[in-house]
Design a protein around this motif. Structure first.
Motif, mmCIF file in Angstrom:
data_model
loop_
_atom_site.group_PDB
_atom_site.id
_atom_site.type_symbol
_atom_site.label_atom_id
_atom_site.label_comp_id
_atom_site.label_asym_id
_atom_site.label_seq_id
_atom_site.Cartn_x
_atom_site.Cartn_y
_atom_site.Cartn_z
ATOM 1 N N ALA A 143 0.838 -1.205 0.000
ATOM 2 C CA ALA A 143 0.000 0.000 0.000
ATOM 3 C C ALA A 143 0.875 1.259 0.000
ATOM 4 C CB ALA A 143 -0.939 -0.006 1.201
ATOM 5 N N GLN A 144 1.952 1.243 0.772
ATOM 6 C CA GLN A 144 2.873 2.385 0.780
ATOM 7 C C GLN A 144 3.520 2.551 -0.595
ATOM 8 O OE1 GLN A 144 5.603 2.961 4.226
ATOM 9 N NE2 GLN A 144 4.672 1.045 4.950
ATOM 10 N N TYR A 145 3.894 1.415 -1.197
ATOM 11 C CA TYR A 145 4.505 1.462 -2.531
ATOM 12 C C TYR A 145 3.516 2.034 -3.543
ATOM 13 C CZ TYR A 145 6.470 -0.007 -6.977
ATOM 14 O OH TYR A 145 6.951 -0.021 -8.263
ATOM 15 N N PHE A 146 2.272 1.558 -3.516
ATOM 16 C CA PHE A 146 1.268 2.051 -4.457
ATOM 17 C C PHE A 146 1.075 3.558 -4.317
ATOM 18 C CE2 PHE A 146 -0.783 -2.368 -3.950
ATOM 19 C CZ PHE A 146 0.046 -2.909 -4.922
ATOM 20 N N ALA A 147 1.227 4.071 -3.115
ATOM 21 C CA ALA A 147 1.048 5.506 -2.870
ATOM 22 C C ALA A 147 2.148 6.352 -3.496
ATOM 23 C CB ALA A 147 0.968 5.776 -1.367
ATOM 24 N N VAL A 148 3.341 5.774 -3.703
ATOM 25 C CA VAL A 148 4.447 6.563 -4.257
ATOM 26 C C VAL A 148 4.779 6.217 -5.703
ATOM 27 C CG1 VAL A 148 5.477 6.966 -1.986
ATOM 28 C CG2 VAL A 148 6.287 5.047 -3.372
ATOM 29 N N GLU A 149 4.305 5.077 -6.186
ATOM 30 C CA GLU A 149 4.600 4.682 -7.570
ATOM 31 C C GLU A 149 3.725 5.470 -8.533
ATOM 32 O OE1 GLU A 149 6.240 3.924 -10.499
ATOM 33 O OE2 GLU A 149 7.055 2.442 -9.085
ATOM 34 N N THR A 150 4.363 6.129 -9.490
ATOM 35 C CA THR A 150 3.623 6.940 -10.454
ATOM 36 C C THR A 150 3.485 6.255 -11.813
ATOM 37 O OG1 THR A 150 5.661 8.092 -11.094
ATOM 38 C CG2 THR A 150 4.300 9.112 -9.360
ATOM 39 N N ASP A 151 4.258 5.218 -12.063
ATOM 40 C CA ASP A 151 4.209 4.501 -13.334
ATOM 41 C C ASP A 151 3.074 3.472 -13.280
ATOM 42 O OD1 ASP A 151 4.579 2.639 -15.423
ATOM 43 O OD2 ASP A 151 6.742 2.980 -15.455
ATOM 44 N N PRO A 152 2.026 3.647 -14.084
ATOM 45 C CA PRO A 152 0.889 2.726 -14.035
ATOM 46 C C PRO A 152 1.273 1.268 -14.310
ATOM 47 C CG PRO A 152 0.334 4.653 -15.357
ATOM 48 C CD PRO A 152 1.799 4.739 -15.042
ATOM 49 N N ALA A 153 2.202 1.037 -15.212
ATOM 50 C CA ALA A 153 2.612 -0.335 -15.530
ATOM 51 C C ALA A 153 3.297 -0.996 -14.338
ATOM 52 C CB ALA A 153 3.529 -0.345 -16.755
ATOM 53 N N LYS A 154 4.146 -0.238 -13.654
ATOM 54 C CA LYS A 154 4.825 -0.789 -12.466
ATOM 55 C C LYS A 154 3.824 -1.036 -11.346
ATOM 56 C CE LYS A 154 9.395 1.185 -13.268
ATOM 57 N NZ LYS A 154 10.412 2.108 -12.750
ATOM 58 N N LYS A 155 2.870 -0.140 -11.217
ATOM 59 C CA LYS A 155 1.853 -0.281 -10.172
ATOM 60 C C LYS A 155 0.999 -1.525 -10.429
ATOM 61 C CE LYS A 155 0.161 3.481 -8.355
ATOM 62 N NZ LYS A 155 -0.616 4.668 -7.961
ATOM 63 N N ILE A 156 0.591 -1.737 -11.673
ATOM 64 C CA ILE A 156 -0.203 -2.922 -12.013
ATOM 65 C C ILE A 156 0.608 -4.195 -11.783
ATOM 66 C CG2 ILE A 156 -1.256 -4.186 -13.942
ATOM 67 C CD1 ILE A 156 -2.262 -1.444 -14.950
#
Length: 166
Positions: A143-156
């Motif tokens: 959840a913390q990572y998802f909050a800072v990741e801006t690249d949609p592909a990396k987030k998915i």
């Protein structure tokens, strides 16, 4: 601190993991709560531990049964130590009060790097079966990572990984 970082990096590149960890610990010990260096060194230490754990796992996969269990325990310990290292780095950053925008940007970059490595350690500790019970602890870090990741592909990709390990 700078010498420890340089020497630790050189030892890591030479695959001398014990020396790398010792050098990073030396740098951390110089000022264990300093938000400008401790989180960076803790991140590097976590990467070394994660790498050593995965290499130990790979050896275990090829080992005889008696040797396999001992190698998997070593891998589990190193994976756990990497998780602990990242957690400590994030704790220091969360208490930090950046002096200016440049310091905030540096903290944000370090936090992003730590979180990226943190989720990878969770992925590996579960997928290698070094400690599959750690899957239950992974959610808040992701959840913390998802909050800072801006690249949609990396987030998915990270969301799929979290789903896989859960």
């Amino acid at each position: 601190v700078n010498a420890s970082l340089k020497d630790g990096d050189a030892a890591f590149k030479a695959k001398d993991y014990a020396t790398a960890i010792a050098k990073f610990d030396e740098g951390i010990a110089a000022d264990p709560e300093f938000e400008g260096s401790a989180p960076v060194l803790l991140n590097y230490k976590g990467v070394v531990l994660k790498t050593r754990a995965f290499e130990t796992y790979q050896r275990a996969a090829k080992a005889e049964a008696a040797e396999k269990a001992a190698e998997m325990e070593k891998a589990k310990a190193d994976f756990q130590a990497s998780l602990d290292s990242y957690e400590r780095g994030l704790k220091i950053l969360s208490a930090a009060k950046p002096a200016d925008a440049a310091a905030q940007a540096a903290f944000d970059k370090t936090k992003y790097m730590i979180l990226g490595n943190y989720i990878e350690s969770y992925r590996l500790i579960v997928r290698t079966k070094a400690d599959a019970t750690k899957a239950k602890d992974a959610g808040p870090v992701y959840a913390q990572y998802f909050a800072v990741e801006t690249d949609p592909a990396k987030k998915i990709a990270a969301q799929l990984t979290l789903g896989d390990i859960m």
